[in-house]
Design a protein around this motif. Sequence first.
Motif, PDB file in Angstrom:
ATOM      1  N   LEU A 162       0.780  -1.337  -0.081  1.00  0.00           N
ATOM      2  CA  LEU A 162      -0.053  -0.129  -0.046  1.00  0.00           C
ATOM      3  C   LEU A 162       0.798   1.349   0.146  1.00  0.00           C
ATOM      4  O   LEU A 162       0.393   2.344   0.267  1.00  0.00           O
ATOM      5  N   PRO A 167      -5.523   7.171   1.791  1.00  0.00           N
ATOM      6  CA  PRO A 167      -6.784   7.274   2.091  1.00  0.00           C
ATOM      7  C   PRO A 167      -7.345   8.930   2.202  1.00  0.00           C
ATOM      8  O   PRO A 167      -6.288   9.631   2.590  1.00  0.00           O
ATOM      9  N   GLN A 178      -6.070   2.570   7.541  1.00  0.00           N
ATOM     10  CA  GLN A 178      -5.340   1.435   6.643  1.00  0.00           C
ATOM     11  C   GLN A 178      -5.229   0.052   7.460  1.00  0.00           C
ATOM     12  O   GLN A 178      -4.655   0.290   8.511  1.00  0.00           O
ATOM     13  N   HIS A 180      -3.072  -3.323   7.905  1.00  0.00           N
ATOM     14  CA  HIS A 180      -1.780  -4.117   7.278  1.00  0.00           C
ATOM     15  C   HIS A 180      -2.043  -5.412   7.840  1.00  0.00           C
ATOM     16  O   HIS A 180      -1.932  -5.784   8.951  1.00  0.00           O
TER      17      HIS A 180
END
Length: 263
Positions: A162, A167, A178, A180
């Motif tokens: 990512l 975002p 986010q 992970h």
Amino acid sequence: SVAVPRFSFVHQGDAAPPLPGLNRGTVQRSYRITVTALSGGESDNAGAANATTPLWDSGDVNSSRCSQIAYAGAALKPFMRYQWTATWTASTGAQSAPATAVFETGPMAQADWHGAPWLTGGQVRYELTLPAGSVVEWARAYVAAVGCHSLVVNGRVPSPDLRGICPWPVNGKNIRYQTHNLSALLWPGTNAFGLLNGQVMASRQQALMAVIVVHLRGDTTPMIVTSGHDGWMESGSYISGCMESHGLNHCDMHHDRVQQAWA
């Protein structure tokens, strides 16, 4: 992060054999959805072996709906994995085979961040020690950053990668987080977390907060560490010194004197 997720299913997958008795004009007469909590590791197949007592069984619902069906069972818990199964019955009386999928919850309320504070260093590092001989069933890092962030665990980037995926801020007030996947990156002993704290698409001071959740085999309660625990180290970023050298109160990627760090 929602207390009432919604479920959708399709009647026929490309690889599945046709349901017997599906003639022209056949419609769905009813559906049934069940949801159970999962134990065991992320690599375990979903099924009866690691599923617990059902949290919700819709029963046979007389309806043609197959989309956006709201969950109506016992309250879901944060940082858990759940299995859901759907079956449907055609107007001819033929019933489909069960279709099963897995979903998981992250932080579902402010309290699930356990008072994690914002860290403002351009580089952030933390070492997490897991007990000797422990086995990680599944693990996640939830990171909210005002701008953008990049995470490396034990020298490896969590999959999917990512980095550079930011975002978008909501109305300039709310920050999305986010998730992970750390399940394959952790080991017994010392684990090193490295974070770059960016300011992409944000004019405020760079800041991030983090919650790390680790489920160990044999433990019913996950290990939870936040950015407020002792041991977090912060320093300026090695990528761009724009705040100090140019007197800016933020790093603008379109400024001609700021390095295109995230590119």
